[in-house]
Design a protein around this motif. Structure first.
Motif, PDB file in Angstrom:
ATOM      1  N   SER A   1      -0.500  -6.929   3.086  1.00  0.00           N
ATOM      2  CA  SER A   1       0.534  -6.959   4.132  1.00  0.00           C
ATOM      3  C   SER A   1      -0.009  -7.192   5.533  1.00  0.00           C
ATOM      4  N   LYS A   2      -1.259  -6.788   5.787  1.00  0.00           N
ATOM      5  CA  LYS A   2      -1.802  -6.912   7.135  1.00  0.00           C
ATOM      6  C   LYS A   2      -2.783  -8.072   7.243  1.00  0.00           C
TER       7      LYS A   2
ATOM      8  N   SER B   1      -3.658  -3.418   0.643  1.00  0.00           N
ATOM      9  CA  SER B   1      -2.598  -4.397   0.371  1.00  0.00           C
ATOM     10  C   SER B   1      -2.891  -5.704   1.087  1.00  0.00           C
TER      11      SER B   1
ATOM     12  N   ARG C   1       5.136  -7.702  -0.275  1.00  0.00           N
ATOM     13  CA  ARG C   1       5.017  -6.354  -0.837  1.00  0.00           C
ATOM     14  C   ARG C   1       4.067  -6.318  -2.044  1.00  0.00           C
TER      15      ARG C   1
ATOM     16  N   ASP D   1      -6.795   5.328   2.576  1.00  0.00           N
ATOM     17  CA  ASP D   1      -5.893   4.275   3.039  1.00  0.00           C
ATOM     18  C   ASP D   1      -6.738   3.265   3.812  1.00  0.00           C
TER      19      ASP D   1
ATOM     20  N   ASN E   1      -5.094   4.040  11.827  1.00  0.00           N
ATOM     21  CA  ASN E   1      -3.790   3.884  12.475  1.00  0.00           C
ATOM     22  C   ASN E   1      -3.315   5.282  12.866  1.00  0.00           C
TER      23      ASN E   1
ATOM     24  N   ALA F   1       0.843  -1.207   0.000  1.00  0.00           N
ATOM     25  CA  ALA F   1       0.000   0.000   0.000  1.00  0.00           C
ATOM     26  C   ALA F   1       0.875   1.252   0.000  1.00  0.00           C
ATOM     27  N   MET F   2       2.086   1.105   0.549  1.00  0.00           N
ATOM     28  CA  MET F   2       2.957   2.282   0.631  1.00  0.00           C
ATOM     29  C   MET F   2       3.194   2.876  -0.746  1.00  0.00           C
TER      30      MET F   2
ATOM     31  N   TYR G   1      -6.373  -1.996   6.616  1.00  0.00           N
ATOM     32  CA  TYR G   1      -6.889  -2.948   7.621  1.00  0.00           C
ATOM     33  C   TYR G   1      -8.300  -3.411   7.294  1.00  0.00           C
TER      34      TYR G   1
HETATM   35  C1  PLP Z   1      -2.137   2.848   7.843  1.00  0.00           C
HETATM   36  C2  PLP Z   1      -1.133   2.177   6.985  1.00  0.00           C
HETATM   37  N1  PLP Z   1      -1.102   2.435   5.674  1.00  0.00           N
HETATM   38  C3  PLP Z   1      -0.210   1.846   4.864  1.00  0.00           C
HETATM   39  C4  PLP Z   1       0.727   0.966   5.348  1.00  0.00           C
HETATM   40  C5  PLP Z   1       1.715   0.343   4.413  1.00  0.00           C
HETATM   41  O1  PLP Z   1       1.252  -0.902   4.000  1.00  0.00           O
HETATM   42  P1  PLP Z   1       2.161  -1.876   3.107  1.00  0.00           P
HETATM   43  O2  PLP Z   1       2.988  -2.677   4.049  1.00  0.00           O
HETATM   44  O3  PLP Z   1       1.206  -2.676   2.336  1.00  0.00           O
HETATM   45  O4  PLP Z   1       3.003  -1.004   2.227  1.00  0.00           O
HETATM   46  C6  PLP Z   1       0.739   0.678   6.722  1.00  0.00           C
HETATM   47  C7  PLP Z   1       1.761  -0.231   7.264  1.00  0.00           C
HETATM   48  O5  PLP Z   1       2.167  -0.139   8.399  1.00  0.00           O
HETATM   49  C8  PLP Z   1      -0.218   1.287   7.552  1.00  0.00           C
HETATM   50  O6  PLP Z   1      -0.277   1.043   8.864  1.00  0.00           O
END
Ligand code: PLP
Length: 472
Positions: free
Chosen positions: A312-313, A310, A320, A280, A252, A177-178, A283
């Motif tokens: 990732s969580k 993404s 990635r 964003d 977050n 997501a970053m 989650y």
């Molecule tokens: C709120 C939020 N957005 C985006 C990200 C980034 O996600 P990714 O690991 O998929 O790049 C995070 C990761 O900690 C996050 O907490």
């Protein structure tokens, strides 16, 4: 109002009046049906409604119980409704905090990721091996932006499941997501532009704003209900804002979610001031109970919402793989990715596509949600029983973060360095603000089981908090 809603309201009023208190068992479905002269089905619907609102919980083979009393926080009264930062300077601090929390022996209360043992790593490794064996000679070219078609279709189908119509053509696969968030912000802004974020905000947004030399307007965000939409309206009316970067679900660091009405109002606000919204939603899968609601993207009529998420969580950290459903910006965003990172790793895209199209994904998510919800509840109870009463713990449903308010005398950044020395990490509040407004707040990761080591780590925090509070 339907009969079951009337009954739910009536029961809720009684709970609020203290007829039944946190932890009390409610009368059985049969008993309530006979008391009210209603059908079993009506009572069942009312109980399920109350359960979805978090007022009661179902315990297998035992019945329904009033949800335990939990503490909640509100936005600090002494803070402003908005903060303007011309110059965001957070990157060095974020870097040093993330670096020092990296040792494997550290108790990872500061981590942004769920307990990795909750991820199906072996099964995904098998998907990766399968994908690698089947790579065609043209695989690199086939998976260039917008990314693997099978994966985009699978993501599009997941949107359809919650009532959103998102074409695979609108989706761009990114490196987590970053990348989707950063590319979106880069596309929408140029140096010196105003961007709205939350207060407190995910530090990744602050870092991106710093890198792109933008001006941040941080808006009061309540730890239970989310962003102050009146304050947002005032800001949109007075500043030429180019983009908002927000989270309306499991925010977050707060963990809060906005109501559906709030999300709709938010969309109408950005629409009427012609502002784009970077949503964003990393989650999104980590809801509790049956349903997780919808993203703001659900209300999007003209493609101004860039919905970023993404795996990732929810599935595996470190592969990635993320995406953005970019609405009217889809093609421009593909071009931007092509000239920055080129594309997301093709084998990783194929592995994730293989896994999420199998029944294993839904099964995994169900288990993950259950585990996270139980662990957060247990961690909340443990914190409450161990930490001094002067510490407040904000409880929200969904996700795996707990936001804590410490006594004002405790400097959370100093506490962070002291705790690291003792093998415990935490996320100090100032990671989430360009204006250092959260110096006596911390975010804790509640995705780990409450083992003996975790208990000892909480004892360490208790000791440090008490000694810091005394010293002043
Ligand atoms: C709120 C939020 N957005 C985006 C990200 C980034 O996600 P990714 O690991 O998929 O790049 C995070 C990761 O900690 C996050 O907490």
């Amino acid at each position: 109002m339907a009969k079951y809603e009337q009954l739910a309201n009536d029961l809720k009023t009684r709970i609020d009046q203290g007829v039944w208190q946190g932890g009390d068992k409610l009368p059985s479905l049969r008993q309530t049906a006979s008391n009210y002269g209603l059908s079993l089905m009506t009572v069942m619907n009312a109980y399920q409604l109350l359960e979805s609102q978090g007022a009661i919980t179902a315990v297998e083979k035992s019945g329904y119980f009033v949800a335990p009393d939990r503490e909640t926080l509100s936005y600090p009264q002494h803070h402003d409704k908005m903060y303007l930062s011309d110059n965001t300077d957070i990157n060095d601090f974020v870097f040093s905090v993330l670096q020092s929390s990296k040792q494997p022996s550290i108790i990872p209360f500061g981590s942004g990721f769920p307990d990795p043992t909750l991820f199906p790593q072996q099964a995904i490794s098998r998907s990766l091996a399968k994908a690698a064996q089947k790579l065609s000679p043209t695989f690199a070219a086939d998976n260039l932006p917008p990314g693997n078609l099978g994966l985009r279709k699978a993501i599009s189908q997941r949107y359809a499941k919650v009532g959103l119509s998102v074409s695979p053509d609108e989706i761009l696969i990114t490196s987590g997501a970053m990348e989707s968030l950063n590319l979106s912000l880069e596309l929408l802004t140029k140096e010196g532009d105003y961007v709205v974020i939350e207060s407190p905000a995910f530090y990744g947004a602050l870092q991106a704003i710093e890198r792109l030399k933008l001006k941040a307007i941080a808006i009061a965000t309540d730890p239970q209900t989310g962003m102050d939409l009146d304050a947002l309206e005032e800001v949109l009316a007075n500043y030429p804002v180019k983009a908002c970067w927000l989270m309306t679900r499991y925010q977050n660091p707060l963990g809060c979610s906005m109501s559906r009405e709030g999300q709709e109002r938010l969309y109408q606000l950005v629409k009427s001031y012609n502002v784009s919204l970077i949503e964003d939603d990393v989650y999104q899968e980590l809801y509790e109970r049956d349903k997780g609601g919808v993203p703001v993207k659900y209300f999007d009529e003209d493609g101004r919402v860039l919905h970023c998420s993404s795996f990732s969580k929810s599935l595996i950290a470190g592969y990635r793989v993320g995406w953005v459903a970019a609405g009217k910006y889809a093609v421009e965003l593909q071009k931007l990715q092509l000239m920055s990172t080129l594309s997301t790793s093709a084998p990783m895209q194929l592995a994730i596509a293989d896994f999420i199209q199998s029944v294993k994904y839904e099964r995994h998510l169900k288990n993950l949600r259950k585990q996270l919800s139980e662990r957060k509840e247990a961690m909340y109870q443990l914190l409450r029983s161990k930490l001094p009463g002067t510490v407040k713990v904000n409880y929200t449903t969904g996700g795996y973060f707990l936001w804590l308010e410490l006594p004002v005398e405790v400097d959370a950044t100093k506490l962070y360095f002291q705790a690291i020395e003792k093998g415990v990490s935490l996320a100090p509040g100032n990671l989430f603000s360009a204006e250092q407004q959260y110096n006596h707040y911390i975010r804790l990761n509640a995705s780990y089981p409450c083992t003996k080591e975790i208990e000892v780590a909480i004892d360490t925090l208790r000791h440090l908090i008490l000694t810091n509070a005394e010293k002043r």
